[in-house]
Design a protein around this motif. Structure first.
Motif, PDB file in Angstrom:
ATOM      1  N   ARG A  19      10.939   0.274   1.842  1.00 43.14           N
ATOM      2  CA  ARG A  19       9.692   0.426   1.072  1.00 43.14           C
ATOM      3  C   ARG A  19       9.983   0.448  -0.425  1.00 43.14           C
ATOM      4  O   ARG A  19       9.254  -0.165  -1.220  1.00 43.14           O
ATOM      5  CB  ARG A  19       8.962   1.694   1.507  1.00 43.14           C
ATOM      6  N   ARG A  56      10.414   6.079 -10.392  1.00 44.60           N
ATOM      7  CA  ARG A  56       9.338   7.078 -10.221  1.00 44.60           C
ATOM      8  C   ARG A  56       8.000   6.528 -10.691  1.00 44.60           C
ATOM      9  O   ARG A  56       6.961   6.759 -10.064  1.00 44.60           O
ATOM     10  CB  ARG A  56       9.686   8.359 -10.989  1.00 44.60           C
ATOM     11  N   GLN A  68       6.647   4.229  -8.044  1.00 42.44           N
ATOM     12  CA  GLN A  68       6.127   4.983  -6.899  1.00 42.44           C
ATOM     13  C   GLN A  68       4.798   5.652  -7.232  1.00 42.44           C
ATOM     14  O   GLN A  68       3.879   5.664  -6.408  1.00 42.44           O
ATOM     15  CB  GLN A  68       7.163   6.032  -6.470  1.00 42.44           C
ATOM     16  N   GLN A  69       4.705   6.197  -8.433  1.00 44.39           N
ATOM     17  CA  GLN A  69       3.453   6.835  -8.842  1.00 44.39           C
ATOM     18  C   GLN A  69       2.321   5.813  -8.934  1.00 44.39           C
ATOM     19  O   GLN A  69       1.186   6.093  -8.533  1.00 44.39           O
ATOM     20  CB  GLN A  69       3.655   7.545 -10.190  1.00 44.39           C
ATOM     21  N   GLN A  70       2.647   4.628  -9.444  1.00 43.73           N
ATOM     22  CA  GLN A  70       1.631   3.585  -9.559  1.00 43.73           C
ATOM     23  C   GLN A  70       1.193   3.111  -8.187  1.00 43.73           C
ATOM     24  O   GLN A  70       0.003   2.871  -7.938  1.00 43.73           O
ATOM     25  CB  GLN A  70       2.187   2.403 -10.371  1.00 43.73           C
ATOM     26  N   ALA A  71       2.161   2.984  -7.253  1.00 43.18           N
ATOM     27  CA  ALA A  71       1.825   2.572  -5.896  1.00 43.18           C
ATOM     28  C   ALA A  71       0.933   3.592  -5.205  1.00 43.18           C
ATOM     29  O   ALA A  71      -0.032   3.229  -4.518  1.00 43.18           O
ATOM     30  CB  ALA A  71       3.108   2.360  -5.082  1.00 43.18           C
ATOM     31  N   THR A  72       1.203   4.860  -5.432  1.00 44.73           N
ATOM     32  CA  THR A  72       0.376   5.933  -4.843  1.00 44.73           C
ATOM     33  C   THR A  72      -1.028   5.899  -5.415  1.00 44.73           C
ATOM     34  O   THR A  72      -2.030   6.017  -4.701  1.00 44.73           O
ATOM     35  CB  THR A  72       1.018   7.305  -5.128  1.00 44.73           C
ATOM     36  N   ALA A  73      -1.114   5.698  -6.747  1.00 41.51           N
ATOM     37  CA  ALA A  73      -2.426   5.623  -7.397  1.00 41.51           C
ATOM     38  C   ALA A  73      -3.227   4.431  -6.881  1.00 41.51           C
ATOM     39  O   ALA A  73      -4.453   4.546  -6.674  1.00 41.51           O
ATOM     40  CB  ALA A  73      -2.237   5.519  -8.908  1.00 41.51           C
ATOM     41  N   ASN A  74      -2.561   3.312  -6.660  1.00 39.82           N
ATOM     42  CA  ASN A  74      -3.255   2.113  -6.155  1.00 39.82           C
ATOM     43  C   ASN A  74      -3.826   2.339  -4.767  1.00 39.82           C
ATOM     44  O   ASN A  74      -4.923   1.895  -4.426  1.00 39.82           O
ATOM     45  CB  ASN A  74      -2.292   0.927  -6.126  1.00 39.82           C
ATOM     46  N   LEU A  75      -3.058   3.074  -3.929  1.00 37.37           N
ATOM     47  CA  LEU A  75      -3.537   3.371  -2.581  1.00 37.37           C
ATOM     48  C   LEU A  75      -4.753   4.315  -2.619  1.00 37.37           C
ATOM     49  O   LEU A  75      -5.716   4.151  -1.861  1.00 37.37           O
ATOM     50  CB  LEU A  75      -2.422   4.029  -1.762  1.00 37.37           C
ATOM     51  N   GLU A  76      -4.696   5.279  -3.524  1.00 36.74           N
ATOM     52  CA  GLU A  76      -5.789   6.249  -3.625  1.00 36.74           C
ATOM     53  C   GLU A  76      -7.067   5.584  -4.136  1.00 36.74           C
ATOM     54  O   GLU A  76      -8.180   5.996  -3.780  1.00 36.74           O
ATOM     55  CB  GLU A  76      -5.395   7.392  -4.543  1.00 36.74           C
TER      56      GLU A  76
END
Length: 297
Positions: free
Chosen positions: A53, A284, A287-295
Motif C-alpha cells: 500500500r 507521512r 499518507q495524510q493526503q490519502a486519508t483525507a481523500n478517502l474521508e
C-alpha cells in the motif's frame, strides 16, 4: 486501485506482493516463503500488504514522474538476491512457489528499485550538513570515537602435523627455535624469513597480521602480544595451529580518533539521517493526503 489480497495464501496474490513477501521472509527469517511456518507466513503477509500500500502511494506521487532505473542497477540487484540461494535452480523453484517466473520477479525487483530511486530524489532535498554540525556531533559523543590500544604484529607459523616428519611436534618446535636464533641476530629480516618459512597465508605479506586490538588472536598469542614491548620478538608460542614467533612491530596507545579523521564518517552519517528524516516526512504527507481523500470521497 489496490488488489484484494487473500489471507495467508501466496498462490493468487499480485506478483509485486509475492515479491515483497519473499523479500520480507529472506530479511526477517533468512528463509524462503515455502519454509515459513503458518504463523511466520501470517506475519510476512501482513508486512508485505502494508509495504504494498505504501509503495503504491509513492509510485503515484508527482515526485515519481520521470524517474529512470539504469539496467545495470537491475542486473546487480538480481545477482545480489540470487547469491542468497544455493544455486540458480533453487532460486527459480522458490520464485515459482511464490507464483512468479523470472520475468515476473525482474519486474517486481525493478519496481522496488524505481521506488528506491524516488526516495533518493526526495532525500536529495535535505539541506546539506555543515562543519558546525559535524563538530557538535563529535564533541557531544566522545564515547563513539574512543579506540582501544592496538598493536601492529607480524608472525611466523610452523604448523604441527604428525603425518609429515618436518612438522611433528618436536620438529616444528625445533625449526621455529632455529628461526628465532637467526632473528635475534638480525630482527630486520623478520619479513624476509616469514615470507620464506611461515606456513600461514600472511607469509605473502611478510607475516603481517595487521593492527590488532585485544581478543583477535588465539588466547595464548593474545596474552603474549599484549605483554610485549615495541620492536620485541617473542619466545615460541604454542597455539592450536602449531608454534609461532611474534614480532610486536608497533604499539598504538588507546585514545580518541582525531576530529580530522572522524569528519568524513560523521558527515556521511548525519547526511544520511537528514535524508531519512526528509523521506519519512514526505511519506507521512502522502499518507495524510490519502486519508483525507478517502474521508472526502
Amino acid at each position: 486501485m489496490n488488489a484484494v489480497i487473500p489471507d495467508n495464501n501466496l498462490s493468487s496474490v499480485p506478483n509485486e506482493l509475492a515479491y515483497l513477501s519473499l523479500r520480507s521472509a529472506l530479511n526477517r527469517y533468512q528463509k524462503s516463503t515455502a519454509e515459513l511456518s503458518a504463523e511466520e507466513l501470517k506475519v510476512i503477509l501482513n508486512e508485505a500488504r502494508r509495504q504494498y500500500r505504501l509503495e503504491n502511494l509513492i509510485l503515484n506521487a508527482p515526485e515519481a514522474h520521470g524517474v529512470i532505473v539504469p539496467g545495470n542497477r537491475l542486473e546487480a540487484a538480481l545477482q545480489e538476491v540470487q547469491t542468497r540461494y544455493e544455486d540458480e535452480s533453487t532460486f527459480q523453484e522458490d520464485i515459482a512457489r511464490n507464483g512468479m517466473n523470472i520475468q515476473d520477479f525482474q519486474r517486481a525487483l525493478q519496481r522496488e528499485l524505481y521506488i528506491d530511486t524516488v526516495l533518493e530524489r526526495v532525500g536529495a532535498r535535505a539541506a546539506n550538513i555543515n562543519e558546525i554540525d559535524v563538530d557538535i556531533y563529535y564533541y557531544m559523543h566522545p564515547e563513539k570515537f574512543n579506540v582501544p590500544e592496538t598493536r601492529t604484529v607480524r608472525h611466523i607459523l610452523i604448523t604441527v602435523n604428525p603425518d609429515y616428519p618436518e612438522n611433528t611436534y618436536s620438529a616444528a618446535r625445533e625449526r621455529l627455535l632455529n628461526l628465532a636464533t637467526r632473528l635475534h641476530r638480525n630482527l630486520k629480516r623478520f619479513g624476509e624469513l616469514a615470507q620464506k618459512y611461515s606456513e600461514c597465508p600472511s607469509a605473502l605479506q611478510g607475516g603481517l597480521l595487521g593492527k590488532l586490538p585485544r581478543g583477535q588472536l588465539y588466547s595464548s598469542l593474545d596474552e603474549t602480544l599484549f605483554s610485549m614491548k615495541e620492536s620485541q620478538l617473542s619466545a615460541p608460542v604454542e597455539s592450536e595451529l602449531g608454534f609461532h614467533l611474534l614480532y610486536c612491530e608497533k604499539i598504538h596507545p588507546a585514545g580518541a580518533v582525531p576530529l580530522v579523521e572522524a569528519r568524513p564518517k560523521i558527515l556521511d552519517l548525519l547526511q544520511k539521517r537528514r535524508r531519512q528524516i526528509c523521506q519519512k516526512s514526505w511519506i507521512r504527507q502522502l499518507q495524510q493526503q490519502a486519508t483525507a481523500n478517502l474521508e472526502n470521497a
